[in-house]
Scaffold this motif. Structure first.
Motif, PDB file in Angstrom:
ATOM      1  N   GLU A  43       0.767  -1.391   0.094  1.00 24.65           N
ATOM      2  CA  GLU A  43      -0.092   0.068   0.114  1.00 24.65           C
ATOM      3  C   GLU A  43       0.801   1.325   0.050  1.00 24.65           C
ATOM      4  O   GLU A  43       0.534   2.230  -0.631  1.00 24.65           O
ATOM      5  N   LYS A  44       1.908   1.301   0.832  1.00 23.57           N
ATOM      6  CA  LYS A  44       2.789   2.538   0.859  1.00 23.57           C
ATOM      7  C   LYS A  44       3.612   2.583  -0.516  1.00 23.57           C
ATOM      8  O   LYS A  44       3.830   3.792  -0.895  1.00 23.57           O
ATOM      9  N   TRP A  45       4.062   1.641  -1.030  1.00 25.60           N
ATOM     10  CA  TRP A  45       4.637   1.564  -2.370  1.00 25.60           C
ATOM     11  C   TRP A  45       3.733   1.673  -3.668  1.00 25.60           C
ATOM     12  O   TRP A  45       4.065   1.827  -4.763  1.00 25.60           O
ATOM     13  N   GLU A  46       2.328   2.087  -3.191  1.00 26.96           N
ATOM     14  CA  GLU A  46       1.281   2.346  -4.117  1.00 26.96           C
ATOM     15  C   GLU A  46       1.138   1.105  -5.172  1.00 26.96           C
ATOM     16  O   GLU A  46       0.678   1.602  -6.456  1.00 26.96           O
ATOM     17  N   TYR A  47       1.149   0.027  -4.846  1.00 25.16           N
ATOM     18  CA  TYR A  47       0.380  -1.209  -5.632  1.00 25.16           C
ATOM     19  C   TYR A  47      -1.171  -0.937  -5.695  1.00 25.16           C
ATOM     20  O   TYR A  47      -1.729  -0.459  -4.731  1.00 25.16           O
ATOM     21  N   ASN A  48      -1.573  -1.560  -6.756  1.00 22.79           N
ATOM     22  CA  ASN A  48      -3.012  -1.180  -7.010  1.00 22.79           C
ATOM     23  C   ASN A  48      -3.950  -1.975  -6.356  1.00 22.79           C
ATOM     24  O   ASN A  48      -5.064  -1.867  -5.678  1.00 22.79           O
ATOM     25  N   ARG A  49      -3.809  -3.429  -6.245  1.00 24.44           N
ATOM     26  CA  ARG A  49      -4.533  -4.376  -5.405  1.00 24.44           C
ATOM     27  C   ARG A  49      -3.493  -5.319  -4.972  1.00 24.44           C
ATOM     28  O   ARG A  49      -2.423  -5.619  -5.188  1.00 24.44           O
ATOM     29  N   TYR A  50      -4.239  -6.297  -3.975  1.00 21.09           N
ATOM     30  CA  TYR A  50      -3.445  -7.262  -3.204  1.00 21.09           C
ATOM     31  C   TYR A  50      -4.381  -8.462  -3.021  1.00 21.09           C
ATOM     32  O   TYR A  50      -5.440  -8.593  -2.527  1.00 21.09           O
ATOM     33  N   TRP A  51      -4.012  -9.391  -3.884  1.00 19.85           N
ATOM     34  CA  TRP A  51      -4.848 -10.604  -3.919  1.00 19.85           C
ATOM     35  C   TRP A  51      -4.280 -12.007  -3.287  1.00 19.85           C
ATOM     36  O   TRP A  51      -2.950 -12.096  -3.197  1.00 19.85           O
ATOM     37  N   LEU A  52      -5.118 -12.591  -2.632  1.00 23.41           N
ATOM     38  CA  LEU A  52      -4.702 -13.694  -1.875  1.00 23.41           C
ATOM     39  C   LEU A  52      -5.284 -15.208  -2.880  1.00 23.41           C
ATOM     40  O   LEU A  52      -6.448 -15.059  -3.448  1.00 23.41           O
ATOM     41  N   ALA A  53      -4.529 -16.378  -2.801  1.00 24.44           N
ATOM     42  CA  ALA A  53      -4.984 -17.364  -3.520  1.00 24.44           C
ATOM     43  C   ALA A  53      -5.580 -18.388  -2.549  1.00 24.44           C
ATOM     44  O   ALA A  53      -4.945 -18.794  -1.354  1.00 24.44           O
ATOM     45  N   GLU A  54      -6.411 -19.276  -3.237  1.00 25.67           N
ATOM     46  CA  GLU A  54      -6.971 -20.275  -2.480  1.00 25.67           C
ATOM     47  C   GLU A  54      -6.458 -21.649  -2.971  1.00 25.67           C
ATOM     48  O   GLU A  54      -6.470 -22.016  -4.213  1.00 25.67           O
ATOM     49  N   HIS A  55      -5.637 -22.394  -1.905  1.00 19.80           N
ATOM     50  CA  HIS A  55      -4.947 -23.726  -2.217  1.00 19.80           C
ATOM     51  C   HIS A  55      -5.403 -24.417  -0.949  1.00 19.80           C
ATOM     52  O   HIS A  55      -5.298 -23.902   0.035  1.00 19.80           O
ATOM     53  N   HIS A  56      -5.658 -25.656  -0.960  1.00 21.73           N
ATOM     54  CA  HIS A  56      -6.054 -26.398   0.159  1.00 21.73           C
ATOM     55  C   HIS A  56      -5.099 -27.727   0.202  1.00 21.73           C
ATOM     56  O   HIS A  56      -4.232 -28.047  -0.840  1.00 21.73           O
ATOM     57  N   ASN A  57      -4.823 -28.115   1.468  1.00 17.99           N
ATOM     58  CA  ASN A  57      -3.946 -29.134   1.591  1.00 17.99           C
ATOM     59  C   ASN A  57      -2.562 -29.289   1.036  1.00 17.99           C
ATOM     60  O   ASN A  57      -1.921 -30.096   0.749  1.00 17.99           O
ATOM     61  N   MET A  58      -2.096 -27.952   1.412  1.00 16.75           N
ATOM     62  CA  MET A  58      -0.604 -27.730   0.750  1.00 16.75           C
ATOM     63  C   MET A  58       0.012 -26.869   1.947  1.00 16.75           C
ATOM     64  O   MET A  58      -0.235 -26.034   2.584  1.00 16.75           O
ATOM     65  N   ALA A  59       1.050 -27.942   2.517  1.00 19.86           N
ATOM     66  CA  ALA A  59       1.840 -27.351   3.694  1.00 19.86           C
ATOM     67  C   ALA A  59       2.545 -26.164   3.754  1.00 19.86           C
ATOM     68  O   ALA A  59       3.099 -25.639   4.627  1.00 19.86           O
ATOM     69  N   GLY A  60       2.597 -25.657   2.497  1.00 16.02           N
ATOM     70  CA  GLY A  60       3.505 -24.465   2.260  1.00 16.02           C
ATOM     71  C   GLY A  60       2.533 -23.081   2.151  1.00 16.02           C
ATOM     72  O   GLY A  60       3.138 -22.015   1.706  1.00 16.02           O
ATOM     73  N   ILE A  61       1.246 -23.254   2.193  1.00 11.44           N
ATOM     74  CA  ILE A  61       0.482 -22.041   1.666  1.00 11.44           C
ATOM     75  C   ILE A  61      -0.725 -21.865   2.924  1.00 11.44           C
ATOM     76  O   ILE A  61      -1.248 -22.935   3.272  1.00 11.44           O
ATOM     77  N   ALA A  62      -0.820 -20.652   3.466  1.00 18.93           N
ATOM     78  CA  ALA A  62      -1.552 -20.586   4.622  1.00 18.93           C
ATOM     79  C   ALA A  62      -2.769 -19.766   4.296  1.00 18.93           C
ATOM     80  O   ALA A  62      -3.424 -19.370   5.260  1.00 18.93           O
ATOM     81  N   SER A  63      -3.009 -19.548   2.887  1.00 23.11           N
ATOM     82  CA  SER A  63      -4.200 -18.509   2.519  1.00 23.11           C
ATOM     83  C   SER A  63      -5.357 -19.509   2.151  1.00 23.11           C
ATOM     84  O   SER A  63      -6.242 -19.308   1.187  1.00 23.11           O
ATOM     85  N   SER A  64      -5.575 -20.778   2.764  1.00 18.73           N
ATOM     86  CA  SER A  64      -6.801 -21.720   2.174  1.00 18.73           C
ATOM     87  C   SER A  64      -7.938 -21.103   2.641  1.00 18.73           C
ATOM     88  O   SER A  64      -8.894 -21.277   1.683  1.00 18.73           O
ATOM     89  N   ALA A  65      -8.248 -20.472   3.639  1.00 21.62           N
ATOM     90  CA  ALA A  65      -9.434 -19.766   4.206  1.00 21.62           C
ATOM     91  C   ALA A  65      -9.387 -18.320   3.733  1.00 21.62           C
ATOM     92  O   ALA A  65      -9.274 -17.451   4.270  1.00 21.62           O
ATOM     93  N   THR A  66      -9.473 -18.111   2.295  1.00 24.13           N
ATOM     94  CA  THR A  66      -8.976 -17.101   1.555  1.00 24.13           C
ATOM     95  C   THR A  66      -9.865 -15.821   2.060  1.00 24.13           C
ATOM     96  O   THR A  66      -9.290 -14.824   2.331  1.00 24.13           O
ATOM     97  N   ALA A  67     -11.137 -16.008   2.076  1.00 27.48           N
ATOM     98  CA  ALA A  67     -11.953 -14.724   2.529  1.00 27.48           C
ATOM     99  C   ALA A  67     -11.619 -14.180   4.007  1.00 27.48           C
ATOM    100  O   ALA A  67     -11.555 -13.071   4.194  1.00 27.48           O
ATOM    101  N   VAL A  68     -11.375 -15.151   4.954  1.00 28.41           N
ATOM    102  CA  VAL A  68     -10.867 -14.649   6.200  1.00 28.41           C
ATOM    103  C   VAL A  68      -9.487 -13.907   6.329  1.00 28.41           C
ATOM    104  O   VAL A  68      -9.366 -12.944   6.801  1.00 28.41           O
ATOM    105  N   VAL A  69      -8.481 -14.583   5.401  1.00 30.26           N
ATOM    106  CA  VAL A  69      -7.429 -13.491   5.257  1.00 30.26           C
ATOM    107  C   VAL A  69      -7.359 -12.297   4.329  1.00 30.26           C
ATOM    108  O   VAL A  69      -6.806 -11.235   4.739  1.00 30.26           O
TER     109      VAL A  69
END
Length: 338
Positions: A43-69
């Motif tokens: 936000e400070k660097w003026e990027y336009n948008r910030y999106w999170l990805a939905e992936h499940h059962n992957m030990a390296g990704i924490a954004s599975s509950a995407t709407a919550v994040v």
């Protein structure tokens, strides 16, 4: 198509794709805090948008509950648009997604995007665990999309309503790595985002299909295309190549059917992969841009000139959080002509 743009970085919009990576020795909690920290810097660097990805059962990704994040990020920022890149609609009831994103839009008005995909975002066993309809293959995606859009903007009185959600303007994007969603987005007059960061070979074909099939709508009067790109920038080419080995290891694990946290970088990949695996990964990551600011600038200009993208969504799977911040900072500086 209009006359081609020259690929000037300051003529495109720049955004962030975050998979909230869980690193070796780290935790999901730490990853989610790093996600918020990166979003605040973006936000400070003026990027336009910030999106999170939905992936499940992957030990390296924490954004599975995407709407919550998304709520976590939107609540910790004030201006940047926040959304999904994407919600895998076949995994969910359209009503639930309308309610979730209606709630987000009610909490953070004018800042929420709903990017939708039709793939499961995981393996088939996990997909079956997620889905209420075990026979869904993604081919009914257009029907699910119609149902979802109807909840936001009903054309007739319905026995079931999305509250919050009904009457709210939550921009819907279609995401894809092939031609299906590209053509559908064009026919419906919706913005389209292509996953060039893991499916580079089909990028230009899909973008052309989107533009050729585009019909003006109440949403857009002309095509709007965003393209994902892996960009790993550092102060030198050598350091960037070193940092990029974490991403290469991640894709090597995927090729081998394994799931694990993001590994620290290594000096060389040669002892880790076979010739076949190396060729497969280099093909999948073929559009990745890795290097010093000078090299990244040159490659990004070429990428923009080739794709004619209106917006670029940058993904950077980097093990060290501070190095990841620095990579996004370099891209932001280049986008501003610094």
């Amino acid at each position: 198509m209009s006359e081609k743009k020259q690929g000037k970085l300051n003529e495109a919009k720049w955004s962030v794709l975050d998979l909230s990576p869980i690193v070796v020795g780290g935790s999901a909690g730490q990853s989610l805090q790093n996600t918020l920290d990166l979003a605040q810097h973006a936000e400070k660097w003026e990027y336009n948008r910030y999106w999170l990805a939905e992936h499940h059962n992957m030990a390296g990704i924490a954004s599975s509950a995407t709407a919550v994040v998304i709520g976590h990020v939107a609540g910790g920022t004030s201006k940047i648009r926040v959304g999904s890149g994407g919600i895998m609609l076949p995994n969910h009831s359209p009503l639930v997604i309308a309610e979730q994103f209606g709630t987000l839009e009610s909490l953070y008005p004018g800042r929420i995007d709903l990017g939708l995909g039709r793939a499961p975002g995981t393996d088939q066993v996990t997909a079956r665990a997620l889905r209420r309809d075990l026979h869904s293959t993604g081919e009914d995606f257009p029907d699910q999309l119609d149902e979802l859009r109807e909840y936001f903007n009903p054309t007739e009185k319905r026995p079931v309503r999305a509250i919050p959600g009904e009457g709210l303007n939550v921009p819907i994007w279609l995401l894809g790595s092939s031609g299906f969603s590209a053509q559908l987005a064009g026919q419906l007059g919706l913005p389209f985002a292509f996953a060039s960061h893991f499916s580079p070979d089909y990028t230009l074909t899909a973008l052309q299909l989107y533009r050729d099939s585009f019909r003006p709508s109440q949403v857009l009067d002309k095509p709007y295309a965003m393209v994902g790109a892996n960009v790993i920038a550092a102060d030198t080419d050598e350091k960037a190549k070193f940092l990029a080995t974490s991403m290469q290891q991640q894709f090597l694990n995927l090729v081998r059917g394994r799931s694990g946290p993001l590994n620290p970088p290594v000096e060389s990949m040669e002892y880790l992969w076979s010739d076949y695996e190396k060729a497969a990964i280099q093909r999948q990551l073929g559009a990745s841009i890795v290097g010093s600011p000078e090299k990244v600038k040159e490659k990004l200009e070429g990428f923009l000139a080739t794709t004619q993208a209106d917006e670029v969504m940058v993904n950077a799977q980097i093990f060290d959080h501070q190095e990841r911040l620095r990579s996004y900072e370099i891209v932001a500086e280049l986008a501003k002509g610094k």
